[in-house]
Design a protein around this motif. Structure first.
Motif, PDB file in Angstrom:
ATOM      1  N   PRO A 153      -4.169   8.724  -1.752  1.00 48.08           N
ATOM      2  CA  PRO A 153      -5.098   7.634  -1.424  1.00 48.08           C
ATOM      3  C   PRO A 153      -6.564   8.042  -1.531  1.00 48.08           C
ATOM      4  CG  PRO A 153      -3.436   7.871   0.291  1.00 48.08           C
ATOM      5  CD  PRO A 153      -3.251   9.004  -0.662  1.00 48.08           C
TER       6      PRO A 153
ATOM      7  N   MET B 257      -4.031   4.154   3.763  1.00 44.13           N
ATOM      8  CA  MET B 257      -4.984   4.641   2.757  1.00 44.13           C
ATOM      9  C   MET B 257      -6.059   5.558   3.330  1.00 44.13           C
ATOM     10  SD  MET B 257      -3.774   3.250   0.021  1.00 44.13           S
ATOM     11  CE  MET B 257      -5.060   3.462  -1.197  1.00 44.13           C
TER      12      MET B 257
ATOM     13  N   LEU C 181       0.834  -1.208   0.000  1.00 40.50           N
ATOM     14  CA  LEU C 181       0.000   0.000   0.000  1.00 40.50           C
ATOM     15  C   LEU C 181       0.871   1.262   0.000  1.00 40.50           C
ATOM     16  CD1 LEU C 181      -2.774  -1.168   2.500  1.00 40.50           C
ATOM     17  CD2 LEU C 181      -2.992  -0.910   0.003  1.00 40.50           C
TER      18      LEU C 181
END
Length: 142
Positions: free
Chosen positions: A79, A110, A65
């Motif tokens: 994000p 995120m 991520l």
């Protein structure tokens, strides 16, 4: 990389699509309507800048991520602009068993942006020690 509170909000031009009478999904959206410049992030895995994979599903997810966020930043996105993710995992049970920790790691990197998502179990990935791969699409509002 932590997401600021201002980055946790969906851009005003994005609309979450959830048909009337459907239950509210948890951790994803059924659909997103967005307008703007698109940023596509190819299938990323959880290795670092030296091509080393951390040990374990959650650790690989966190690094993966962070890798996605780094590529998004190169395209002028963050994000909060992500509208779609496709997760490819080599072991669906490993994913399920990690859900509480995955949720924490996801929100840490995120934020509280939950795009349209799909999760697919695959036989293997190109990098044999990778536990998952994610493709991402973001839309930067006009």
């Amino acid at each position: 990389m932590l997401v600021s509170d201002t980055a946790r909000k969906l851009p005003a031009t994005n609309t979450i699509l959830n048909p009337a009478g459907w239950p509210q999904p948890k951790g994803y959206a059924n659909g997103i309507k967005a307008r703007g410049e698109m940023v596509f992030v190819g299938g990323m895995i959880g290795w670092d800048t030296e091509f080393k994979l951390p040990e374990g599903f959650v650790a690989q997810t966190k690094q993966l991520l962070e890798n996605i966020v780094a590529v998004l930043k190169e395209g002028g996105a963050g994000p909060e602009h992500v509208v779609r993710m496709t997760w490819y995992v080599v072991d669906i049970d490993e994913y399920r068993n990690c859900l509480p920790d995955l949720g924490k790691v996801y929100r840490e990197v995120m934020g509280r942006n939950f795009p349209a998502m799909a999760l697919v179990q695959v036989k293997s990935l190109v990098e044999k020690d990778a536990r998952l791969e994610i493709e991402t699409t973001a839309v930067i509002p006009d």
